[in-house]
Design an enzyme around this catalytic site. Structure first.
Site, PDB file in Angstrom:
ATOM      1  N   CYS A   1       0.844  -1.194   0.000  1.00 26.39           N
ATOM      2  CA  CYS A   1       0.000   0.000   0.000  1.00 26.39           C
ATOM      3  C   CYS A   1       0.881   1.246   0.000  1.00 26.39           C
ATOM      4  CB  CYS A   1      -0.897  -0.050   1.230  1.00 26.39           C
ATOM      5  SG  CYS A   1      -1.450   1.528   1.834  1.00 26.39           S
TER       6      CYS A   1
ATOM      7  N   CYS B   1       0.723   3.163   3.194  1.00 24.91           N
ATOM      8  CA  CYS B   1       1.452   2.475   4.263  1.00 24.91           C
ATOM      9  C   CYS B   1       2.951   2.681   4.087  1.00 24.91           C
ATOM     10  CB  CYS B   1       1.147   0.978   4.242  1.00 24.91           C
ATOM     11  SG  CYS B   1      -0.604   0.616   4.444  1.00 24.91           S
TER      12      CYS B   1
ATOM     13  N   ASP C   1      23.385   8.628 -34.082  1.00 26.97           N
ATOM     14  CA  ASP C   1      24.798   8.633 -34.461  1.00 26.97           C
ATOM     15  C   ASP C   1      24.960   7.580 -35.562  1.00 26.97           C
ATOM     16  OD1 ASP C   1      27.585   9.115 -34.311  1.00 26.97           O
ATOM     17  OD2 ASP C   1      27.819   7.334 -33.055  1.00 26.97           O
TER      18      ASP C   1
END
Length: 706
Positions: free
Chosen positions: A16, A19, A395
Site C-alpha cells: 500500500c 502504508c 549517431d
C-alpha cells in the site's frame, strides 16, 4: 566523525502506497536514524544511521512488515489462500453469511447483530488499531476513513453493512497486495536468472563454489545446457550462448576464445572455460537489477501529479462527508441517521486506493517488462518522455552501421612512392588513436603483414574532427580528412568517386603534399532500415542521422537507412548544437548513440539512448535508456511500450476519478449505500491494477496499439 552508515534493506509485505509513506516516516523518527528513503516499486528502504532490523520491523509493525538485508534472498510469498490476513477475511465472510441467515428467523435481531459484530472484529481489528491511532494523531488516510465509517455504521445499527465494508475493504487490500507482488516479480525473476553456485577451477583443483566465494581470475567451467553464474571471457571452447536474459536477443550468439560472456545467460552445446572478470556484485546482471530497482524509485510526472492531488483530495473528502452529515440535519431539519449514514458512505467511496495505485503499478510493470526484453529504462520520467518524442537523432558509426569498418581501397596519389611505407606510417600513428576508423587501418596493416609496431611516432597530436599528426624519423605525417591537404584535381576525382560509393576517405601525407588515400566502408546494420521504418509508422515526425563523416558517405548511408535528414561533417560540439536547435523546433528529441562518444549530445537530448549496454559500464551509467543488444529493433518496441504505459496511466486516473464522481452523484437521491460505496472502491482498485498488469504481456513481436 564520519557520515552515518547507509544501509539498504528489502521489505516483505509492502503493498500500500499510503502504508509505505507511513513506514518511511516511522523509520525517520527512530532514534539514531539520520534519514530514510523508501523505494515503493522495488520494496526497499535506504537507512542512514544506526538502526537494527528489529527496530525497522517495529516501525512497520502496523502492517506486519518483515525486513531483510539487501543481499538476502527474499522468500517467495505464501500462496494467496494460505496468507494469514486472507484467512481472517474468510472467517469474517463465513460469520457474515451465518449472521445473515440468523437475521431471517430472529424476532429481535440481537444474535445476528452479535454475529455481525464478530465478523467486523475478526476481519477488521488490525484496521481499527491503525485507524484509531491515526485519529488520535490527526492522520487521515484510508484506514482512518474506513474506521470512522465502520464505527459510525455500528452506532447507527447498520451491523450488516459494517461487516460487509470490513470484508470488501480487506479483499480490496489483498488484491492490491497481489497485484503489486505480481508487478515486482518481473524484477524478482531477473534476480533468479543466474545460478547461485558454479563449478570453479582454482589452483588446479575443481570444486563447486557459491558465487559470493568466486574471485576474479578463477576459471569457471560451464557444461552444455548450464547457465553462467559470473561474467567473464572465454579462454577455451566454442559454443553458442542464449543471451536473451541480458540483451533480449532471440537467437543464440556464437562464442569462442576471447569473447565476453555474462552471468544469467545459457550455454548451448559446447563446453566453455571462462576466466571470471567480475565479482558477483559487479556483474552486468547485478547492475541491471540495481539500476532497474533504482528506476522504480524515480517518480514519473503523472505519479507526481497523483501524489500532489491525493494530498488535497483526502481532506476534501472528509470535509464533504462532514458537510453532508451535519448541514441537512442542522439547517434543513433532515433526519440525523439518514444524513450521517450518507456522510459515512462518502467517506468510504472517497478512499483514494485506486487513484494512489494507478501510476506506480503501471510504471513498475513496464520497467520490469522492458528489462526482460533487453531494454534498461532508468526511471519513470524517461519511460513517459519517450512516448511523447517527436524527433530522434542517430549517431552513424556503431548505431546505424555495424561499427566495424573495413579497408576497401588503397590508392597512391604519388605513384613513385612505396605503398607499404605509407600504410606502415599511417598504422604507426593510428595505433595511438581511439577513433573507430583507426582499427580498420590497423587490421589492414596486420592482414598485409606490415611491420608498424617497431616504428616510433613522436609528438603525436589529435586534430579534433580532422585527423591526427605525428613525427617519424624527423618528418611530420598527417592522417585524416582530405581537407588537411591541398588536393589536386586528379586526386579530388578519386576522392569524390569513393565517397559517392558510400566510403569514408582517409588521406595520408606530409606538410608538403597528399601521398595516398585509404577508403574505408562500414556496413549498415540489417536492422537499422526496418527499425527506422517502424518508427516512421509510429508517427515519429523526424529522424536524423548525425555524423562527422563526409557528405557523400553520409548521404549514401542515410539513404539506405531511410532517415528523413542527414547532417554530415559534424564535430562533437556541432552535434550538441544541433540537438539544442532541434529541441527548440520539435520540443522533445531523443538521441541514440553508443554511450561513449557523443556524450554531450546524449546528455542534452530529452532522452539519451545508448546502444549495446551489455558489458559497457559507460552506457549503463550515462544513458537514460540502454538497449542492451546492438539491435535498433528494440527502439520501436520501447516507444510503443512507453505510449501504452502513458495510455494505461491516463485510463487509470480517469476511471478512478470517474467512479468517485459517479458515486458522489448517487448520494443526492440516497442510492449510495455503505456496501455499494466500498464495492465501487474495491472494483475501481481491481480494474486499475488489472489494467496496469496488461503491460506484463507487452512483447516486442506483439502489436501494442490495442
Amino acid at each position: 566523525m564520519g557520515e552515518p552508515q547507509l544501509k539498504i534493506y528489502r521489505i516483505e509485505g509492502l503493498s500500500c502506497a499510503n502504508c509505505a509513506a507511513k513506514f518511511e516516516k516511522n523509520v525517520k523518527e527512530l532514534q539514531g536514524v539520520e534519514d530514510a528513503k523508501l523505494n515503493f516499486g522495488a520494496s526497499k528502504i535506504s537507512v542512514q544511521g544506526a538502526a537494527t532490523i528489529a527496530d525497522l520491523e517495529k516501525a512497520g509493525a502496523f502492517e506486519n512488515l518483515k525486513i531483510r538485508d539487501e543481499d538476502a534472498r527474499v522468500s517467495k510469498p505464501e500462496p494467496f489462500w494460505k496468507q494469514k490476513a486472507n484467512i481472517k477475511v474468510l472467517i469474517s465472510a463465513i460469520l457474515l453469511v451465518f449472521s445473515w441467515f440468523l437475521s431471517k428467523g430472529e424476532a429481535d435481531g440481537w444474535l445476528s447483530a452479535a454475529g455481525y459484530a464478530a465478523a467486523i472484529l475478526a476481519g477488521g481489528y488490525s484496521l481499527f488499531i491503525t485507524g484509531i491511532q491515526n485519529l488520535v494523531r490527526f492522520r487521515f488516510d484510508m484506514h482512518t476513513l474506513m474506521t470512522v465509517a465502520i464505527i459510525g455504521a455500528a452506532f447507527l445499527g447498520e451491523w450488516a453493512e459494517g461487516a460487509a465494508v470490513v470484508i470488501l475493504f480487506a479483499i480490496s487490500e489483498a488484491l492490491e497486495k497481489y497485484s503489486m507482488d505480481k508487478a515486482r516479480r518481473s524484477i524478482g525473476s531477473l534476480m533468479d536468472i543466474a545460478p547461485k553456485e558454479a563449478l570453479i577451477r582454482r589452483d588446479g583443483v575443481e570444486s563447486v563454489m557459491a558465487v559470493a566465494d568466486i574471485r576474479t581470475e578463477d576459471i569457471m567451467i560451464v557444461k552444455p545446457g548450464k547457465k553462467l553464474a559470473m561474467d567473464g571471457v572465454v579462454v577455451r571452447g566454442t559454443s553458442t550462448v542464449n543471451q536473451a536474459a541480458i540483451t533480449g536477443e532471440s537467437m543464440p550468439v556464437p562464442k569462442t576464445e576471447a569473447d565476453e560472456v555474462f552471468a544469467g545467460t545459457l550455454n548451448g552445446e559446447g563446453l566453455l572455460e571462462v576466466l571470471v572478470t567480475k565479482l558477483v556484485k559487479d556483474t552486468t546482471l547485478s547492475k541491471i537489477i540495481h539500476l532497474v530497482e533504482e528506476a522504480q524509485a524515480e517518480r514519473a510526472p503523472s505519479q507526481a501529479f497523483v501524489d500532489k492531488f491525493a494530498k488535497y483530495y483526502t481532506p476534501a473528502i472528509i470535509l464533504i462527508a462532514l458537510g453532508i452529515g451535519l448541514i441537512p440535519p442542522v439547517f434543513l431539519n433532515g433526519d440525523w441517521s439518514e444524513w450521517i449514514y450518507r456522510g459515512l458512505a462518502v467517506l468510504v467511496v472517497g478512499c483514494p486506493c485506486a487513484l494512489v495505485i494507478s501510476t506506480p503499478v503501471a510504471i513498475v510493470t513496464a520497467i520490469g517488462n522492458a528489462a526482460k526484453n533487453g531494454v534498461l529504462i532508468k526511471g519513470g520520467v524517461y519511460l513517459e518522455e519517450l512516448g511523447s518524442i517527436s524527433a530522434i537523432a542517430f549517431d552513424k558509426t556503431g548505431t546505424l552501421t555495424k561499427g566495424v569498418p573495413q579497408v576497401t581501397d588503397f590508392l597512391m596519389i604519388a605513384e613513385q612512392e612505396n605503398q607499404e611505407k605509407w600504410l606502415a606510417a599511417a598504422a604507426a600513428l593510428e595505433k595511438n588513436s581511439d577513433h573507430p576508423l583507426a582499427s580498420a587501418i590497423l587490421r589492414e596493416a596486420d592482414r598485409r603483414g606490415t611491420d608498424y609496431r617497431s616504428i616510433k611516432a613522436d609528438y603525436f597530436q589529435s586534430l579534433t574532427g580532422k585527423g591526427i599528426r605525428g613525427e617519424i624519423d624527423g618528418m611530420v605525417y598527417f592522417v585524416g580528412s582530405p581537407k588537411l591537404f591541398h588536393v589536386t584535381d586528379e586526386a579530388d576525382e578519386h576522392i569524390s568517386r569513393l565517397q559517392k560509393e558510400g566510403k569514408t576517405v582517409i588521406a595520408i601525407g606530409t606538410e608538403e603534399s597528399l601521398k595516398a588515400v585509404i577508403a574505408v566502408a562500414d556496413e549498415i546494420r540489417e536492422s537499422s532500415k526496418e527499425a527506422i521504418r517502424k518508427l516512421h509508422d509510429l508517427g515519429i515526425q523526424k529522424t536524423i542521422m548525425l555524423t562527422g563523416d563526409n557528405e557523400g558517405t553520409a548521404q549514401t548511408i542515410g539513404r539506405k537507412a531511410g532517415v528523413h535528414a542527414i547532417e554530415s561533417e559534424l564535430l562533437p560540439e556541432d552535434k550538441l548544437t544541433f540537438i539544442k536547435q532541434e529541441k527548440i523546433s520539435h520540443q522533445k528529441v531523443a538521441m541514440v548513440g553508443d554511450g561513449v562518444n557523443d556524450a554531450p549530445a546524449l546528455a542534452a537530448s530529452t532522452v539519451g539512448i545508448a546502444m549495446g549496454g551489455a558489458g559497457t559500464d559507460t552506457a549503463l551509467e550515462t544513458a537514460d535508456i540502454a538497449l542492451m543488444a546492438d539491435d535498433l529493433q528494440k527502439l520501436p518496441f520501447t516507444v510503443k511500450l512507453s505510449r501504452k504505459t502513458i495510455r494505461i496511466i491516463k485510463q487509470n486516473i480517469s476511471f478512478s476519478l470517474a467512479i468517485k464522481l459517479l458515486a458522489l452523484i448517487m448520494i443526492a437521491p440516497g442510492w449510495l449505500t455503505l456496501w455499494l460505496a466500498i464495492f465501487a472502491d474495491m472494483g475501481a482498485t481491481l480494474i486499475v491494477t488489472l489494467n496496469s498488469l496488461r503491460l506484463l504481456k507487452a512483447e516486442e513481436q506483439r502489436d501494442l496499439s490495442k
